[in-house]
Write a protein that holds these residues in place. Sequence first.
Motif, PDB file in Angstrom:
ATOM      1  N   VAL A   1       0.812  -1.220   0.000  1.00  0.00           N
ATOM      2  CA  VAL A   1       0.000   0.000   0.000  1.00  0.00           C
ATOM      3  C   VAL A   1       0.842   1.265   0.000  1.00  0.00           C
ATOM      4  O   VAL A   1       0.325   2.362   0.180  1.00  0.00           O
ATOM      5  N   GLY A   2       2.131   1.129  -0.216  1.00  0.00           N
ATOM      6  CA  GLY A   2       2.992   2.299  -0.268  1.00  0.00           C
ATOM      7  C   GLY A   2       4.441   1.919  -0.059  1.00  0.00           C
ATOM      8  O   GLY A   2       4.758   0.794   0.348  1.00  0.00           O
ATOM      9  N   ILE A   3       5.328   2.860  -0.365  1.00  0.00           N
ATOM     10  CA  ILE A   3       6.762   2.658  -0.169  1.00  0.00           C
ATOM     11  C   ILE A   3       7.199   3.488   1.025  1.00  0.00           C
ATOM     12  O   ILE A   3       7.117   4.729   1.012  1.00  0.00           O
ATOM     13  N   VAL A   4       7.650   2.812   2.059  1.00  0.00           N
ATOM     14  CA  VAL A   4       8.081   3.492   3.279  1.00  0.00           C
ATOM     15  C   VAL A   4       9.482   4.052   3.066  1.00  0.00           C
ATOM     16  O   VAL A   4      10.407   3.323   2.693  1.00  0.00           O
ATOM     17  N   VAL A   5       9.638   5.353   3.290  1.00  0.00           N
ATOM     18  CA  VAL A   5      10.933   6.008   3.104  1.00  0.00           C
ATOM     19  C   VAL A   5      11.617   6.320   4.426  1.00  0.00           C
ATOM     20  O   VAL A   5      12.807   6.662   4.448  1.00  0.00           O
ATOM     21  N   ALA A   6      10.893   6.204   5.535  1.00  0.00           N
ATOM     22  CA  ALA A   6      11.482   6.370   6.867  1.00  0.00           C
ATOM     23  C   ALA A   6      10.543   5.748   7.884  1.00  0.00           C
ATOM     24  O   ALA A   6       9.326   5.643   7.648  1.00  0.00           O
ATOM     25  N   MET A   7      11.117   5.349   9.016  1.00  0.00           N
ATOM     26  CA  MET A   7      10.341   4.625  10.018  1.00  0.00           C
ATOM     27  C   MET A   7      10.865   4.975  11.403  1.00  0.00           C
ATOM     28  O   MET A   7      12.071   5.045  11.624  1.00  0.00           O
ATOM     29  N   GLU A   8       9.959   5.190  12.336  1.00  0.00           N
ATOM     30  CA  GLU A   8      10.341   5.384  13.741  1.00  0.00           C
ATOM     31  C   GLU A   8       9.875   4.172  14.535  1.00  0.00           C
ATOM     32  O   GLU A   8       8.712   3.767  14.454  1.00  0.00           O
ATOM     33  N   ILE A   9      10.806   3.574  15.294  1.00  0.00           N
ATOM     34  CA  ILE A   9      10.515   2.345  16.021  1.00  0.00           C
ATOM     35  C   ILE A   9      10.907   2.473  17.489  1.00  0.00           C
ATOM     36  O   ILE A   9      11.717   3.319  17.869  1.00  0.00           O
ATOM     37  N   ASP A  10      10.317   1.602  18.303  1.00  0.00           N
ATOM     38  CA  ASP A  10      10.750   1.467  19.687  1.00  0.00           C
ATOM     39  C   ASP A  10      12.067   0.708  19.750  1.00  0.00           C
ATOM     40  O   ASP A  10      12.324  -0.203  18.952  1.00  0.00           O
ATOM     41  N   LEU A  11      12.886   1.048  20.733  1.00  0.00           N
ATOM     42  CA  LEU A  11      14.033   0.244  21.114  1.00  0.00           C
ATOM     43  C   LEU A  11      13.759  -0.363  22.483  1.00  0.00           C
ATOM     44  O   LEU A  11      12.968   0.175  23.262  1.00  0.00           O
ATOM     45  N   VAL A  12      14.386  -1.486  22.775  1.00  0.00           N
ATOM     46  CA  VAL A  12      14.139  -2.174  24.048  1.00  0.00           C
ATOM     47  C   VAL A  12      15.427  -2.195  24.868  1.00  0.00           C
ATOM     48  O   VAL A  12      16.536  -2.178  24.319  1.00  0.00           O
ATOM     49  N   PRO A  13      15.293  -2.243  26.200  1.00  0.00           N
ATOM     50  CA  PRO A  13      16.476  -2.155  27.063  1.00  0.00           C
ATOM     51  C   PRO A  13      17.215  -3.487  27.190  1.00  0.00           C
ATOM     52  O   PRO A  13      17.071  -4.210  28.174  1.00  0.00           O
ATOM     53  N   VAL A  14      17.998  -3.797  26.189  1.00  0.00           N
ATOM     54  CA  VAL A  14      18.812  -5.018  26.201  1.00  0.00           C
ATOM     55  C   VAL A  14      20.245  -4.643  25.857  1.00  0.00           C
ATOM     56  O   VAL A  14      20.520  -4.175  24.750  1.00  0.00           O
ATOM     57  N   ARG A  15      21.130  -4.828  26.808  1.00  0.00           N
ATOM     58  CA  ARG A  15      22.558  -4.606  26.569  1.00  0.00           C
ATOM     59  C   ARG A  15      23.290  -5.946  26.441  1.00  0.00           C
ATOM     60  O   ARG A  15      24.212  -6.101  25.659  1.00  0.00           O
ATOM     61  N   THR A  16      22.836  -6.916  27.260  1.00  0.00           N
ATOM     62  CA  THR A  16      23.466  -8.234  27.318  1.00  0.00           C
ATOM     63  C   THR A  16      22.377  -9.291  27.346  1.00  0.00           C
ATOM     64  O   THR A  16      21.299  -9.070  27.904  1.00  0.00           O
ATOM     65  N   LEU A  17      22.643 -10.446  26.749  1.00  0.00           N
ATOM     66  CA  LEU A  17      21.715 -11.561  26.810  1.00  0.00           C
ATOM     67  C   LEU A  17      22.501 -12.837  27.032  1.00  0.00           C
ATOM     68  O   LEU A  17      23.736 -12.870  26.917  1.00  0.00           O
ATOM     69  N   TYR A  18      21.779 -13.896  27.371  1.00  0.00           N
ATOM     70  CA  TYR A  18      22.388 -15.210  27.518  1.00  0.00           C
ATOM     71  C   TYR A  18      21.982 -16.001  26.288  1.00  0.00           C
ATOM     72  O   TYR A  18      20.810 -16.371  26.124  1.00  0.00           O
ATOM     73  N   GLY A  19      22.914 -16.217  25.408  1.00  0.00           N
ATOM     74  CA  GLY A  19      22.533 -16.838  24.147  1.00  0.00           C
ATOM     75  C   GLY A  19      23.701 -17.471  23.432  1.00  0.00           C
ATOM     76  O   GLY A  19      24.848 -17.410  23.883  1.00  0.00           O
ATOM     77  N   GLY A  20      23.402 -18.072  22.303  1.00  0.00           N
ATOM     78  CA  GLY A  20      24.413 -18.727  21.497  1.00  0.00           C
ATOM     79  C   GLY A  20      23.847 -19.940  20.799  1.00  0.00           C
ATOM     80  O   GLY A  20      22.624 -20.063  20.608  1.00  0.00           O
ATOM     81  N   ALA A  21      24.710 -20.870  20.453  1.00  0.00           N
ATOM     82  CA  ALA A  21      24.321 -22.038  19.667  1.00  0.00           C
ATOM     83  C   ALA A  21      24.931 -23.301  20.250  1.00  0.00           C
ATOM     84  O   ALA A  21      25.994 -23.281  20.860  1.00  0.00           O
TER      85      ALA A  21
ATOM     86  N   ALA B   1      16.446 -11.289  30.309  1.00  0.00           N
ATOM     87  CA  ALA B   1      15.771 -11.132  31.590  1.00  0.00           C
ATOM     88  C   ALA B   1      16.514 -10.072  32.373  1.00  0.00           C
ATOM     89  O   ALA B   1      17.663  -9.722  32.052  1.00  0.00           O
ATOM     90  N   ASP B   2      15.859  -9.540  33.413  1.00  0.00           N
ATOM     91  CA  ASP B   2      16.543  -8.573  34.271  1.00  0.00           C
ATOM     92  C   ASP B   2      17.733  -9.217  34.969  1.00  0.00           C
ATOM     93  O   ASP B   2      18.722  -8.551  35.277  1.00  0.00           O
ATOM     94  N   ASP B   3      17.638 -10.518  35.222  1.00  0.00           N
ATOM     95  CA  ASP B   3      18.712 -11.277  35.857  1.00  0.00           C
ATOM     96  C   ASP B   3      18.998 -12.499  34.984  1.00  0.00           C
ATOM     97  O   ASP B   3      18.150 -13.377  34.837  1.00  0.00           O
ATOM     98  N   LEU B   4      20.183 -12.564  34.406  1.00  0.00           N
ATOM     99  CA  LEU B   4      20.531 -13.633  33.473  1.00  0.00           C
ATOM    100  C   LEU B   4      21.100 -14.871  34.151  1.00  0.00           C
ATOM    101  O   LEU B   4      21.453 -15.839  33.473  1.00  0.00           O
ATOM    102  N   THR B   5      21.174 -14.868  35.484  1.00  0.00           N
ATOM    103  CA  THR B   5      21.811 -15.999  36.171  1.00  0.00           C
ATOM    104  C   THR B   5      21.048 -17.305  35.988  1.00  0.00           C
ATOM    105  O   THR B   5      21.604 -18.389  36.178  1.00  0.00           O
ATOM    106  N   GLY B   6      19.770 -17.230  35.608  1.00  0.00           N
ATOM    107  CA  GLY B   6      18.997 -18.443  35.372  1.00  0.00           C
ATOM    108  C   GLY B   6      19.242 -19.072  34.021  1.00  0.00           C
ATOM    109  O   GLY B   6      18.745 -20.176  33.739  1.00  0.00           O
TER     110      GLY B   6
END
Length: 473
Positions: A203-223, A282-287
């Motif tokens: 329905v149109g071509i978006v040329v700019a977008m404003e989005i929310d950011l979330v408070p994540v600096r560190t996570l517990y992750g990988g493969a 999570a707020d606490d990644l120790t789990g």
Amino acid sequence: MTTPPAAAAATLAPPELAELAAQLSGPLLTPESAEYDAERSGFQLARQHRPAVIIGAARPEDVQAAVRFASRHGLPVAVQATGHASAAVAGDGGLLITTSRMRGVAVDAHARTARLAAGTRWDEVIAEAAPTGLAPLSGSLPTVGAVSYTLGGGLGPLSRRYGYAADHVRSLDVVTADGERHQVTAESSPDLFWALRGARDNVGIVVAMEIDLVPVRTLYGGAMYFTGPAAAAAVDLFAEWTRGVPDGMTSSIAVVSVPDLPMVPEPIRGRRVTHLRVAYTADDLTGGPALVAPFRELGPVIDTVGEMPVTAIASIHNDPTTPAAAESDTTFLRALSGDAVRTLLTEAGPEAASPTLVEVRHLGGRLSHPADVPNAVGHRDAGYLLNVISPLRGVTAEEARARHREVLAAMAPWSTGGRGLNFIGADGARDVRSAYEPDDYARLARVKAAYDPHNLFRHNLNVPPAPDPSEQP
């Protein structure tokens, strides 16, 4: 409602093209231009647009001029940032607008928002936001264009905690089929704002977008990678494990044939393996360690799971970054029962002689909730998303699609019948309505009729405009 025929390149007279070029900051290219092939090429090499004209847009005004020109000459329009989406469909003829020159990120740390230009990639947003302790809801491959990914829903490593990326759009600057530019919010244009977040460029071509950011600096992750008997056991465990993990745990599991190449770690080189991907916020990644302990007990041959900065999020899925030819398809699953796992393992498990990658993404959590500001993203009641992907190495596109149909047919007893829009391939492109709830698809067709009645934007995963009642017999 009639759709104007596409104009052939031969009908575009040089003076008309010269007049358009004079209005542009970016280049205008035709098939005779030396830069034509490079400009139209994207990440997906199996299908590429072959337009009569390419506009390398460098600013929103270029997009407006291109759309007005296309409308006057009856040229169907396609838009491309990084060229991942043409895995599903690519236009022949018409006009292609490339947005890769329109890059830029402005982060407002106080408001927890970012404003992105049309061609911005997720890795650029991640890098800009990270120093403020914030992150976007990017995908598993951060080199994907942020706008197209978000407008297709947006399912990534943080999604079970925060929801679809489309749920976190504040406003959109869009050029509609009449060439006009609008700033669109839920208050200014409710129907258009609803449709854009879920219908991509219909329905149109978006040329700019404003989005929310979330408070994540560190996570517990990988493969974790599994071979031998543990490879099938990991898929069984995943089905059981995902029934009890907290919403902060986003995960997927894939069975993939790893190429026999020197840069691949020896334990998985040249083998068909199971690849678990996890991202716990999570707020606490120790789990985190306790959550993944059941998989560690299976004995992964490679284990990279641990605390990581959000800037390393691409390492979780480790998706390819080199352009390649591939086919894909997708379906939502209601659940992942024992019978479903056994069927999946039979069709494409670690012992199957198949080049096809099979991935199951765990949904639920915040993904199952309606967006605070409703949008067109559908199938929120699904428990999982099944994706099948085949690199076109040693198999033809039709052979790959036939194999995908076999896998999806075998999994049909557990399928909702719906598809994830951003994962649709060539077969799914023939049934775009499967990406939406029936009422939402009907509403999209009405919005399309209001904003693009001649289906100018149709070289895409197309939702045709609803018929005009006045034209019905």
